[in-house]
Design an enzyme around this catalytic site. Sequence first.
Site, PDB file in Angstrom:
ATOM      1  N   LYS A  55      35.440  49.403  48.151  1.00 20.48           N
ATOM      2  CA  LYS A  55      35.475  49.435  49.389  1.00 20.48           C
ATOM      3  C   LYS A  55      36.414  48.689  49.838  1.00 20.48           C
ATOM      4  O   LYS A  55      36.845  48.964  50.886  1.00 20.48           O
ATOM      5  CB  LYS A  55      33.916  49.222  50.218  1.00 20.48           C
ATOM      6  CG  LYS A  55      32.757  49.925  49.675  1.00 20.48           C
ATOM      7  CD  LYS A  55      31.855  49.528  50.704  1.00 20.48           C
ATOM      8  CE  LYS A  55      30.473  49.750  50.127  1.00 20.48           C
ATOM      9  NZ  LYS A  55      29.917  48.589  49.315  1.00 20.48           N
TER      10      LYS A  55
ATOM     11  N   LYS B  62      38.075  47.868  39.262  1.00 21.28           N
ATOM     12  CA  LYS B  62      37.247  48.907  39.616  1.00 21.28           C
ATOM     13  C   LYS B  62      37.440  49.445  41.209  1.00 21.28           C
ATOM     14  O   LYS B  62      38.029  48.713  41.923  1.00 21.28           O
ATOM     15  CB  LYS B  62      35.712  48.291  39.817  1.00 21.28           C
ATOM     16  CG  LYS B  62      35.259  47.704  40.869  1.00 21.28           C
ATOM     17  CD  LYS B  62      33.647  47.177  40.684  1.00 21.28           C
ATOM     18  CE  LYS B  62      33.306  46.657  42.068  1.00 21.28           C
ATOM     19  NZ  LYS B  62      32.214  46.534  42.563  1.00 21.28           N
TER      20      LYS B  62
ATOM     21  N   LYS C 198      35.579  37.307  43.611  1.00 20.78           N
ATOM     22  CA  LYS C 198      35.481  37.128  45.096  1.00 20.78           C
ATOM     23  C   LYS C 198      35.937  35.790  45.540  1.00 20.78           C
ATOM     24  O   LYS C 198      36.788  35.780  46.731  1.00 20.78           O
ATOM     25  CB  LYS C 198      34.197  37.706  45.376  1.00 20.78           C
ATOM     26  CG  LYS C 198      33.877  39.258  45.408  1.00 20.78           C
ATOM     27  CD  LYS C 198      32.969  39.688  46.451  1.00 20.78           C
ATOM     28  CE  LYS C 198      32.802  41.146  46.202  1.00 20.78           C
ATOM     29  NZ  LYS C 198      31.707  41.738  47.228  1.00 20.78           N
TER      30      LYS C 198
HETATM   31  N1  AQP Z   1      33.692  51.491  41.073  1.00 20.48           N
HETATM   32  C1  AQP Z   1      32.324  51.365  40.929  1.00 20.48           C
HETATM   33  N2  AQP Z   1      31.976  52.222  39.762  1.00 20.48           N
HETATM   34  C2  AQP Z   1      30.432  52.451  39.720  1.00 20.48           C
HETATM   35  N3  AQP Z   1      29.619  51.810  40.485  1.00 20.48           N
HETATM   36  C3  AQP Z   1      29.997  51.227  41.380  1.00 20.48           C
HETATM   37  N4  AQP Z   1      29.365  50.585  42.299  1.00 20.48           N
HETATM   38  C4  AQP Z   1      30.269  49.869  43.311  1.00 20.48           C
HETATM   39  N5  AQP Z   1      31.520  50.163  42.940  1.00 20.48           N
HETATM   40  C5  AQP Z   1      31.377  51.084  41.892  1.00 20.48           C
HETATM   41  C6  AQP Z   1      28.054  50.588  42.744  1.00 20.48           C
HETATM   42  O1  AQP Z   1      27.749  50.772  43.824  1.00 20.48           O
HETATM   43  C7  AQP Z   1      26.290  49.859  44.201  1.00 20.48           C
HETATM   44  C8  AQP Z   1      26.418  49.297  45.403  1.00 20.48           C
HETATM   45  O2  AQP Z   1      27.668  48.233  45.495  1.00 20.48           O
HETATM   46  P1  AQP Z   1      27.694  47.362  46.528  1.00 20.48           P
HETATM   47  O3  AQP Z   1      28.298  47.901  47.698  1.00 20.48           O
HETATM   48  O4  AQP Z   1      26.617  46.520  46.789  1.00 20.48           O
HETATM   49  O5  AQP Z   1      28.907  46.247  46.171  1.00 20.48           O
HETATM   50  P2  AQP Z   1      30.224  46.327  45.045  1.00 20.48           P
HETATM   51  O6  AQP Z   1      29.451  46.427  43.669  1.00 20.48           O
HETATM   52  O7  AQP Z   1      30.771  45.118  45.337  1.00 20.48           O
HETATM   53  O8  AQP Z   1      30.766  47.572  45.677  1.00 20.48           O
HETATM   54  P3  AQP Z   1      32.138  47.557  46.192  1.00 20.48           P
HETATM   55  O9  AQP Z   1      32.665  48.940  46.471  1.00 20.48           O
HETATM   56  O10 AQP Z   1      33.290  46.745  45.224  1.00 20.48           O
HETATM   57  O11 AQP Z   1      32.210  46.696  47.563  1.00 20.48           O
HETATM   58  P4  AQP Z   1      33.043  45.368  48.191  1.00 20.48           P
HETATM   59  O12 AQP Z   1      34.185  45.917  48.065  1.00 20.48           O
HETATM   60  O13 AQP Z   1      32.543  45.194  49.540  1.00 20.48           O
HETATM   61  O14 AQP Z   1      32.625  44.479  46.930  1.00 20.48           O
HETATM   62  C9  AQP Z   1      26.217  49.165  42.991  1.00 20.48           C
HETATM   63  O15 AQP Z   1      25.240  49.433  42.349  1.00 20.48           O
HETATM   64  C10 AQP Z   1      27.303  48.980  42.509  1.00 20.48           C
HETATM   65  O16 AQP Z   1      27.269  48.920  40.877  1.00 20.48           O
END
Ligand code: AQP
Length: 338
Positions: A203, A200, A117
């Site tokens: 969001k 991955k 990030k």
């Molecule tokens: N692609 C994924 N596959 C499986 N699990 C996922 N999680 C996120 N993306 C995937 C799981 O969702 C939970 C919450 O995640 P988060 O919102 O705290 O942050 P993140 O992992 O950084 O998810 P994003 O969607 O990628 O958010 P941004 O883009 O804001 O960084 C966690 O349990 C995560 O493992």
Amino acid sequence: MAAFTPRVFSGIQPSGGLTLGNYLGAMKRFVTMQDEGKFETVYCMVDLHAITVWQDPAALTRATRELCAGFIAAGVDPSKSILFNQSQVAEHAQLAWIFNCVARMGWMQRMTQWKDKAGKNSQNASLGLFAYPALMAADILVYHATHVPVGEDQKQHLELTRDIAIKFNNDFGVDFFPETEPVIEGAATRVMSLRDGSKKMSKSDPSDMSRINLIDDADTIAQKIRKARTDPDALPSEVDGLDDRPEARNLVNIYAALAETTPEAVLADHGGSQFSAFKPELADLAVNKLAPISTEMSRLMEQPDGIDRILGHGAEQARALAAPILKKTYEIVGMVGA
Ligand code: AQP
């Protein structure tokens, strides 16, 4: 080792709309663990984490309410689970400060999420983004949570949470914080981008076509799956045949997780199919599973006051668990007046 109440904590950032990755990797398991009745379950909208990168204030407010609606629509029941947003329970930030003083710079510098990030511009990243894993450890340990359901991407942060608990216990000669277990299970612990099987699903990916959002309508879901990147070959009959085919593996894993079966069983049924045949079946399955969630989310979002009441009540319940654990932590550290 002290005996701890079996308690689950997990959180999701209101940093955008919920994706299929969040749902399959985390939220679906939140519901199972709630319904199994073996654990107290505490689920959080981690807004303090979300602001480690810039969030427009109005968008953050909306995303927090929408996330709460998503939790409930997916099956998290506020009468069975504690549901709240992180900023409303000050004990998270208070314990995080103690953990900032326990964790070492080198530990934080090794975190792959920090490296991904912050990227090449780490001097310009927020201090909060660097300290993110210490706040996450506080989120978990302020409830003495014993289990944390998460996607594969959070495994390293969970290991760091255990390291912080162990170092705190050693430094102060106590047996106070548990060594929390990650729960990373199922066919879709790492859902990949629909545009690039090496990234991955996220969001905050700039391309909306890379992800399925829980609020996407049926046509949008079908279109995204139809346009998902794949290779020209037919599906194999065995999972070994998915080696070096990340996009094919991703779609098979998504199918298996949505159908609550295994990739092996999906390939037993669909091995030999071309993607032109498999994708419409996957789209139908996704629409069937996700449409009820998206409809319920829209209904709940029409009553933001109702959502705020649920979050307010959840924060009170969360504070009641967290306050005595923080107080005891302050006593252990030697803070006068604790
Ligand atoms: N692609 C994924 N596959 C499986 N699990 C996922 N999680 C996120 N993306 C995937 C799981 O969702 C939970 C919450 O995640 P988060 O919102 O705290 O942050 P993140 O992992 O950084 O998810 P994003 O969607 O990628 O958010 P941004 O883009 O804001 O960084 C966690 O349990 C995560 O493992």
